[in-house]
Motif scaffolding. Structure first.
Motif, PDB file in Angstrom:
ATOM      1  N   ALA A  46      -1.933   8.631  -0.844  1.00  0.00           N
ATOM      2  CA  ALA A  46      -2.157   8.685   0.598  1.00  0.00           C
ATOM      3  C   ALA A  46      -1.863  10.054   1.200  1.00  0.00           C
ATOM      4  O   ALA A  46      -2.248  10.331   2.341  1.00  0.00           O
ATOM      5  CB  ALA A  46      -1.293   7.631   1.293  1.00  0.00           C
ATOM      6  N   SER A  47      -1.187  10.927   0.456  1.00  0.00           N
ATOM      7  CA  SER A  47      -0.845  12.250   0.978  1.00  0.00           C
ATOM      8  C   SER A  47      -2.060  13.169   0.963  1.00  0.00           C
ATOM      9  O   SER A  47      -3.045  12.919   0.253  1.00  0.00           O
ATOM     10  CB  SER A  47       0.278  12.877   0.154  1.00  0.00           C
ATOM     11  OG  SER A  47      -0.199  13.238  -1.133  1.00  0.00           O
ATOM     12  N   ARG A  48      -1.987  14.252   1.724  1.00  0.00           N
ATOM     13  CA  ARG A  48      -3.093  15.215   1.739  1.00  0.00           C
ATOM     14  C   ARG A  48      -3.286  15.823   0.349  1.00  0.00           C
ATOM     15  O   ARG A  48      -4.412  16.016  -0.092  1.00  0.00           O
ATOM     16  CB  ARG A  48      -2.821  16.297   2.781  1.00  0.00           C
ATOM     17  CG  ARG A  48      -3.936  17.332   2.924  1.00  0.00           C
ATOM     18  CD  ARG A  48      -3.682  18.213   4.115  1.00  0.00           C
ATOM     19  NE  ARG A  48      -3.851  17.478   5.360  1.00  0.00           N
ATOM     20  CZ  ARG A  48      -4.992  17.414   6.047  1.00  0.00           C
ATOM     21  NH1 ARG A  48      -6.058  18.052   5.604  1.00  0.00           N
ATOM     22  NH2 ARG A  48      -5.064  16.732   7.165  1.00  0.00           N
ATOM     23  N   ALA A  82      -5.090  13.294  -1.799  1.00  0.00           N
ATOM     24  CA  ALA A  82      -6.511  13.222  -1.456  1.00  0.00           C
ATOM     25  C   ALA A  82      -7.275  14.389  -2.075  1.00  0.00           C
ATOM     26  O   ALA A  82      -8.354  14.211  -2.653  1.00  0.00           O
ATOM     27  CB  ALA A  82      -6.677  13.220   0.063  1.00  0.00           C
ATOM     28  N   GLN A  83      -6.715  15.584  -1.989  1.00  0.00           N
ATOM     29  CA  GLN A  83      -7.361  16.750  -2.577  1.00  0.00           C
ATOM     30  C   GLN A  83      -7.482  16.619  -4.085  1.00  0.00           C
ATOM     31  O   GLN A  83      -8.504  16.994  -4.675  1.00  0.00           O
ATOM     32  CB  GLN A  83      -6.583  18.006  -2.201  1.00  0.00           C
ATOM     33  CG  GLN A  83      -6.633  18.342  -0.717  1.00  0.00           C
ATOM     34  CD  GLN A  83      -5.674  19.463  -0.337  1.00  0.00           C
ATOM     35  OE1 GLN A  83      -4.797  19.849  -1.110  1.00  0.00           O
ATOM     36  NE2 GLN A  83      -5.835  19.991   0.874  1.00  0.00           N
ATOM     37  N   GLN A  92     -11.041  14.115  -2.348  1.00  0.00           N
ATOM     38  CA  GLN A  92     -11.301  13.516  -1.050  1.00  0.00           C
ATOM     39  C   GLN A  92     -10.730  14.394   0.062  1.00  0.00           C
ATOM     40  O   GLN A  92     -10.043  15.391  -0.199  1.00  0.00           O
ATOM     41  CB  GLN A  92     -10.681  12.115  -0.988  1.00  0.00           C
ATOM     42  CG  GLN A  92     -11.193  11.181  -2.079  1.00  0.00           C
ATOM     43  CD  GLN A  92     -10.450   9.859  -2.107  1.00  0.00           C
ATOM     44  OE1 GLN A  92      -9.551   9.609  -1.318  1.00  0.00           O
ATOM     45  NE2 GLN A  92     -10.817   8.997  -3.052  1.00  0.00           N
ATOM     46  N   THR A  93     -11.033  14.035   1.291  1.00  0.00           N
ATOM     47  CA  THR A  93     -10.496  14.751   2.443  1.00  0.00           C
ATOM     48  C   THR A  93      -9.488  13.856   3.162  1.00  0.00           C
ATOM     49  O   THR A  93      -9.384  12.663   2.886  1.00  0.00           O
ATOM     50  CB  THR A  93     -11.614  15.154   3.413  1.00  0.00           C
ATOM     51  OG1 THR A  93     -12.311  13.964   3.839  1.00  0.00           O
ATOM     52  CG2 THR A  93     -12.606  16.089   2.736  1.00  0.00           C
ATOM     53  N   GLY A  94      -8.755  14.456   4.103  1.00  0.00           N
ATOM     54  CA  GLY A  94      -7.779  13.690   4.876  1.00  0.00           C
ATOM     55  C   GLY A  94      -6.472  13.576   4.142  1.00  0.00           C
ATOM     56  O   GLY A  94      -6.093  14.439   3.345  1.00  0.00           O
ATOM     57  N   GLY A  95      -5.763  12.493   4.402  1.00  0.00           N
ATOM     58  CA  GLY A  95      -4.450  12.301   3.808  1.00  0.00           C
ATOM     59  C   GLY A  95      -3.342  12.677   4.772  1.00  0.00           C
ATOM     60  O   GLY A  95      -3.545  13.429   5.727  1.00  0.00           O
ATOM     61  N   THR A  96      -2.169  12.146   4.525  1.00  0.00           N
ATOM     62  CA  THR A  96      -1.037  12.357   5.418  1.00  0.00           C
ATOM     63  C   THR A  96      -0.310  13.652   5.096  1.00  0.00           C
ATOM     64  O   THR A  96      -0.257  14.105   3.960  1.00  0.00           O
ATOM     65  CB  THR A  96      -0.029  11.197   5.311  1.00  0.00           C
ATOM     66  OG1 THR A  96       0.483  11.154   3.954  1.00  0.00           O
ATOM     67  CG2 THR A  96      -0.693   9.867   5.635  1.00  0.00           C
ATOM     68  N   ARG A  97       0.267  14.241   6.119  1.00  0.00           N
ATOM     69  CA  ARG A  97       1.141  15.391   5.939  1.00  0.00           C
ATOM     70  C   ARG A  97       2.581  14.872   5.978  1.00  0.00           C
ATOM     71  O   ARG A  97       2.828  13.686   5.931  1.00  0.00           O
ATOM     72  CB  ARG A  97       0.896  16.425   7.041  1.00  0.00           C
ATOM     73  CG  ARG A  97      -0.502  17.046   7.011  1.00  0.00           C
ATOM     74  CD  ARG A  97      -0.625  18.148   8.030  1.00  0.00           C
ATOM     75  NE  ARG A  97      -1.956  18.721   8.069  1.00  0.00           N
ATOM     76  CZ  ARG A  97      -2.348  19.733   7.309  1.00  0.00           C
ATOM     77  NH1 ARG A  97      -1.515  20.261   6.428  1.00  0.00           N
ATOM     78  NH2 ARG A  97      -3.573  20.214   7.402  1.00  0.00           N
ATOM     79  N   ASP A 144       3.839  14.457   1.417  1.00  0.00           N
ATOM     80  CA  ASP A 144       2.941  15.536   1.023  1.00  0.00           C
ATOM     81  C   ASP A 144       3.720  16.748   0.531  1.00  0.00           C
ATOM     82  O   ASP A 144       3.355  17.385  -0.461  1.00  0.00           O
ATOM     83  CB  ASP A 144       2.043  15.920   2.203  1.00  0.00           C
ATOM     84  CG  ASP A 144       0.967  16.912   1.815  1.00  0.00           C
ATOM     85  OD1 ASP A 144       0.182  16.613   0.887  1.00  0.00           O
ATOM     86  OD2 ASP A 144       0.900  17.997   2.428  1.00  0.00           O
TER      87      ASP A 144
END
Length: 215
Positions: free
Chosen positions: A41-43, A46-47, A51-56, A60
């Motif tokens: 779920a973290s940024r 996702a990377q 993928q794009t997005g994700g939590t900071r 993260d």
């Protein structure tokens, strides 16, 4: 000397680093992906999965330390593939043509085979060695950078028992698995060898860092 580090290793509240039974269809057994949802779920997660997005935030920040200063990895046979993978000469790991390790990666196995060069700088080497021997080999390949101890729980437990872990990031996930492979079995009192810190995240996980105390 380079450090031997565990990064982003998740366990359940009852100490399991994986569920059971493990198979090609279920790499973590009945645990599924629940131990790693915080990371995905973290940024950074996702990377990693394109993928794009994700939590900071806290999750993260910890996740991004996965690659920081790493020059090689050691992993157990159970992380590289499902039970029986050594009988399949075509098995090249779970991660596709470009694994996320980007460094020489040493798989501890009683069934050595020729090395496999993958994309992105990862080369899998298959060695039958003790923890101390494997760490010496990985340090030579790391060129002065740190060595990541990638798991699974049995392998990390063996390195802890041998006194070879310098820094460890364990993520305690608020689930109960009840069965699987525990990290801490047989390691009573191991915390005395480390300075331990805990950081709680809004996601519900707790990031615990173990840094070997200065002698």
């Amino acid at each position: 000397m380079s450090l031997a580090r565990v990064q982003n290793f998740s366990i359940s509240l009852d100490g399991f680093g994986t569920g059971e039974p493990q198979s090609l269809e279920a790499p973590f057994g009945h645990a599924g992906e629940r131990l790693h949802e915080w990371m995905v779920a973290s940024r950074w997660g996702a990377q990693m999965f394109g993928q794009t997005g994700g939590t900071r935030g806290i999750d993260d920040a910890f996740a991004r330390l996965f690659d920081d200063g790493i020059g090689a990895e050691i992993m157990g046979a159970g992380k590289f593939g499902p039970p029986g993978w050594h009988d399949d000469p075509e098995w090249r790991g779970w991660w596709g043509p470009n694994p996320p390790f980007h460094s020489p990666t040493f798989i501890l196995t009683h069934h050595p085979r020729p090395s496999i060069e993958m994309g992105g700088g990862t080369t899998f080497h298959f060695i039958d060695a003790s923890p101390a021997e494997a760490l010496e080999t990985a340090r030579e390949a790391a060129g002065g950078r740190d060595v990541r101890l990638g798991g699974g729980p049995t392998m990390i437990r063996e390195f802890l028992a041998a006194g070879l872990v310098d820094h460890m990031h364990i993520v305690v996930v608020p689930i109960l698995l009840g069965r699987g492979v525990r990290l801490w079995d047989g390691l009573e009192g191991v915390e005395k060898d480390f300075e331990v810190e805990a950081t709680s995240s809004p996601s519900g996980v707790t990031h615990m860092t173990f840094t070997r105390a200065a002698v």
